[in-house]
Design an enzyme around this catalytic site. Structure first.
Site, short mmCIF file in Angstrom:
data_model
loop_
_atom_site.label_atom_id
_atom_site.label_comp_id
_atom_site.label_asym_id
_atom_site.label_seq_id
_atom_site.Cartn_x
_atom_site.Cartn_y
_atom_site.Cartn_z
N GLU A 48 -4.43 -5.72 -0.33
CA GLU A 48 -4.10 -4.91 0.63
C GLU A 48 -2.44 -5.19 1.18
O GLU A 48 -1.88 -4.73 1.29
CB GLU A 48 -5.17 -4.62 1.61
CG GLU A 48 -6.20 -4.87 1.72
CD GLU A 48 -6.52 -2.66 0.94
OE1 GLU A 48 -5.47 -1.79 1.29
OE2 GLU A 48 -7.29 -2.66 0.05
N MET A 87 -7.93 -1.24 3.80
CA MET A 87 -7.22 0.00 4.16
C MET A 87 -5.63 -0.31 4.80
O MET A 87 -5.69 -1.41 5.69
CB MET A 87 -6.98 0.78 5.40
CG MET A 87 -6.51 2.26 5.29
SD MET A 87 -6.10 3.19 4.08
CE MET A 87 -4.99 3.11 3.84
#
Length: 863
Positions: free
Chosen positions: A304, A269
């Site tokens: 990411e 994330m």
């Protein structure tokens, strides 16, 4: 949390056309966390500003929360109500206000791994897509951007490290507690909020940006794991340098942190300044990680990091625009990985993944455009269509514009929308304005689901040859009629004689349902090299002349096209054999033998090219899939190639493999080819194969060779198989990521008792439903084992349905992702189809089913 004892409300369908700008913005938010594993008190202070003139209540989303206190402008406030979990605050005619809300959450009870949860003594967050509303009440939509100030306080012994987004500006002690304050100067949506607290160690490094700023880097892991973070750190620094060089994008904070956690639903994330990763994509060393694992770490770290601009600085307006950030960022990480290794092999890997995951999605009941029109649960749309097909749409635009104009377009996009929540249309318009191109028809890729098919035929008139192209976009659920797509189609044509005549690499812009392309003069029908580099994500239908594919596999000057020709030759042979048309294996044997001649120069490409198409991909070519016949004929072809080229395969395995510490493209390719060679020799049924595989397993200096040998042994019945599985387990039983491999190789096994073995392994002391990696390693691997999953008695279907029913109350996201294989029932014989439908119906009959599973199962049942 999902209450399995209650009947859920009928899921609400959310439509893209109903988008409305937020009534209130939240320019600033301060969060105060009093940390505890079983109870964390959260205080939220929001500055809210009304966006219109008319008074309107403030809607704050919540999921499983109860407000302990609500204050407005410092005063206790009673003019609020709860509505289906949400907090609605009446503010009268106020145009702005300061809203304070206190909540209490239980991280230890949060098995959904969304919001604030506990993972092995750590506290961490996952807020994309709608996890923030499980922490505190908030608008929780991506078009509400705020500057965050976060204070955390907790027991110093339990939580010695306190991390959040941005920069740490204050810290101190209070008795046995300590506290820290983090501040992020860049406005961001709530889904990018992150917090981690716990006992961690750090691998520190730094990076100097192109403007001369020093950025401190940290990768935080559990004690003992730091030595396995070196590859991830190098990947991070390489990504930062690449983004500056290729896109001109510089990092914008003084600190970049990554935290690796074991329990994580996704891969990673991109939270601003504090990325949270699944340990699978951070930890790597030669003893525990394969070359594929190393590549995965590099690619996901890059992905990411690249989100810092394509996702964070410019975010998406609403979740229908998810591919705006994900498709673009996948395209960026694919190109980065290509530059770091072998561009041709990377392209082959990306296309193989697209065909394995996205093409079936486009052909099934869950088909949707890369910009969906509606959803019930947004977590179900983190799909191969959004990510991988989305990347192909960006790639096509880059091809249409060319490198210089595409860079102008991306610069314009970033400059126009920096600090904003943008849409897919904003991106396309930036490409048009920056590249000087009309993409009006191209926008259909965002609107229409389905994989286009192009049917090709050659015609000639007096020695002048032409290519006729017919385009068809098949019907998909809710979209019965489609319009032609605009796409770039790279092609070339070759004379197969000694004349040397050819049509050089040509870019054709296909736009109509029918189109004719002149190829030039050839004395005889030329060999057509089409969709070179996989320039468009389409299926090509073309009746080849005998020997044409073998010629292209040997002579095409485009690596992907050469790979494609050999794969198509194999595919045609296998599909014909399954249908009862025994063409024989010699053409494939000869082509594989010819390709092996290049093994010394480019082993990575050769390893990919000579690998047989997967059982699933073979099935995708059939109207009704026969998994048993596919396995039988694939093994027969594999055995024939193994026997005929036995000496060549043994030559590949002769001598030692490159050291596991050598991560060059050639070394990785050599190890990959050795694994392929072992697979072919095993299929040949040679007497010494178990002993050979066990020797490779025992002598291996790294996980790539060790796992390849173990997987080979796992398919058989030998004593060496039993010994190797036990040795592997005993050696790695305390390493969760490697133990996942132990479960996985057994679920992949070609043995006829695999479903029974998976059932038994689900009761193993080291198996748990609490960890998504472990669930995927066993059950996810089994769904990819075609003959096992589609076992004629339906045991594979029942096993997956049982899993979904058991897992849904604990982790709906992971449970829902196990359903799609059941939804392909229309592709199978009626007996199997009936059993798959019955399991979907059994799932839907469960009380208290989550939105995630309800949407996936109900759509899958429609077929």
């Amino acid at each position: 949390m999902t209450d399995a004892s209650s009947t859920p409300a009928i899921p609400v369908t959310i439509h893209r056309g109903d988008y409305r700008a937020p009534d209130w913005q939240v320019p600033d938010i301060a969060l105060d966390f009093q940390l505890g594993i079983d109870a964390t008190k959260v205080g939220s202070t929001m500055a809210v500003v009304r966006q219109g003139d008319a008074p309107v209540p403030l809607l704050l989303r919540g999921d499983g929360l109860t407000p302990l206190a609500v204050r407005v402008d410092g005063d206790a406030w009673n003019d609020w109500r709860m509505d289906d979990g949400d907090l609605i605050v009446e503010l009268g005619d106020r145009a702005s206000a300061t809203i304070e809300v206190d909540t209490l959450v239980d991280p230890a009870a949060n098995t959904q791994l969304s919001g604030l949860y506990a993972s092995g003594g750590l506290l961490c967050t996952q807020c994309e897509a709608e996890g923030f509303r499980r922490i505190t009440f908030h608008p929780d939509r991506p078009d509400v951007l705020s500057r965050y100030r976060v204070r955390m306080q907790g027991d110093r012994a339990a939580f010695p490290i306190l991390l959040s987004n941005g920069n740490c500006i204050e810290q101190g002690e209070a008795g046995s507690d300590h506290w820290a304050v983090w501040e992020d100067p860049w406005p961001k949506p709530s889904y990018l909020f992150a917090l981690v607290a716990g006992d961690l160690v750090v691998n520190r490094d730094s990076f100097t940006t192109m403007s001369g700023r020093k950025v401190e880097l940290g990768i935080w892991v559990r004690d003992g794991d730091a030595p396995r973070t070196g590859h991830a750190m190098q990947a991070l620094k390489d990504s930062m340098a690449w983004d500056e060089r290729v896109y001109g994008r510089e990092y914008d904070l003084d600190l970049f942190n990554i935290v690796a956690v074991s329990d994580f639903n996704m891969g990673a994330m991109e939270n601003k300044g504090l990325n949270i990763f699944n340990t699978r994509y951070i930890l790597a060393d030669p003893d525990t990680a394969t070359d594929v694992d190393y590549d995965g770490v590099q690619g996901v770290v890059a992905h990411e990091y690249f989100h810092n601009w394509s996702g964070n600085r410019v975010t998406c307006r609403d979740w229908f625009q998810l591919s705006l950030k994900e498709g673009f960022t996948v395209f960026r990480d694919q190109n980065f990985s290509a530059d770091m290794g072998s561009p041709s092999v990377k392209r082959i890997e990306d296309v193989r993944l697209l065909r394995a995951a996205q093409f079936p999605e486009d052909a099934g009941p869950l088909a949707h455009p890369i910009r969906p029109d509606s959803f019930q649960e947004i977590s179900n749309f983190y799909t191969a269509t959004i990510y991988n097909k989305g990347a192909e749409i960006i790639r096509m635009m880059a091809t249409l514009l060319g490198p210089d104009r595409f860079r102008k377009g991306t610069d314009l996009y970033f400059d126009r929308h920096d600090g904003e929540a943008a849409t897919c249309e904003d991106f396309v318009r930036a490409m048009e304005d920056g590249g000087g191109i009309d993409l009006g028809q191209f926008r259909r890729w965002y609107e229409q689901a389905g994989t286009p098919r192009i049917k090709l035929s050659l015609t000639q008139d007096g020695g002048q040859w032409s290519l006729d192209i017919v385009q068809l976009v098949p019907p998909t659920p809710g979209q019965p009629d489609k319009l032609p797509m605009m796409m770039p189609l790279r092609l070339a044509a070759f004379a197969m004689d000694d004349s040397g005549d050819r049509l050089a690499d040509t870019l054709v812009i296909l736009s109509g349902a029918k189109q004719r392309v002149p190829l030039g003069r050839f004395a005889a029908r030329p060999a057509l090299s089409v969709n070179r580099g996989f320039s468009a994500p389409v299926i090509v239908d073309f009746d080849r002349e005998e020997g044409e594919l073998a010629w292209l596999a040997a002579h095409d000057d485009d690596p992907f096209a050469r790979y494609e020709a050999l794969q198509q030759l194999m595919l045609d042979t296998l599909v014909a054999a399954v249908a009862g048309d025994a063409r024989g294996h010699q053409a494939v044997i000869d082509a594989v033998g010819g390709t092996l001649a290049g093994a010394a120069d480019d082993p990575a490409f050769v390893a990919e090219a000579v690998l047989l198409p997967s059982e699933a991909f073979i099935g995708d070519q059939m109207v009704i899939v026969d998994p048993d016949a596919i396995r039988r004929e694939r093994l027969a072809l594999q055995a024939a190639v193994g026997i005929a080229l036995e000496s060549r395969w043994r030559d590949v395995l002769a001598g030692a493999a490159p050291p596991a510490t050598d991560l060059s493209s050639k070394a990785k390719g050599s190890r990959r080819l050795r694994g392929v060679a072992l697979t072919y020799l095993a299929a040949a049924g040679l007497d010494d194969i178990a002993a050979l595989a066990f020797r490779i397993f025992s002598d291996a200096d790294g996980m790539t060779e060790r796992q390849a040998a173990l997987a080979t042994l796992a398919h058989g019945d030998s004593d060496e198989r039993v010994a190797a599985l036990d040795i592997f387990y005993q050696r790695y039983r305390d390493n969760p990521l490697v133990l996942d491999k132990w479960f996985q190789v057994q679920a992949w096994s070609l043995r006829p008792d695999t479903v029974a073995a998976v059932t038994e392994l689900a009761g193993h002391p080291d198996f748990t439903l609490a960890n998504p990696n472990r669930v995927r390693s066993l059950y996810g691997a089994m769904t990819g084992n075609q003959a096992a999953f589609h076992q004629a008695d339906g045991a594979g279907y029942r096993l997956i349905a049982d899993l979904v029913i058991a897992l849904d109350p604990k982790n709906p996201q992971t449970a829902a992702r196990m359903i799609p294989p059941l939804g392909r029932w229309k592709r199978f014989d009626e007996a199997r189809a009936a059993m798959m439908r019955a399991e979907l119906e059994r799932i839907l009959a469960q009380p208290g089913l989550s939105r995630d599973v309800t949407e996936q199962a109900s759509k899958s049942l429609l077929g």
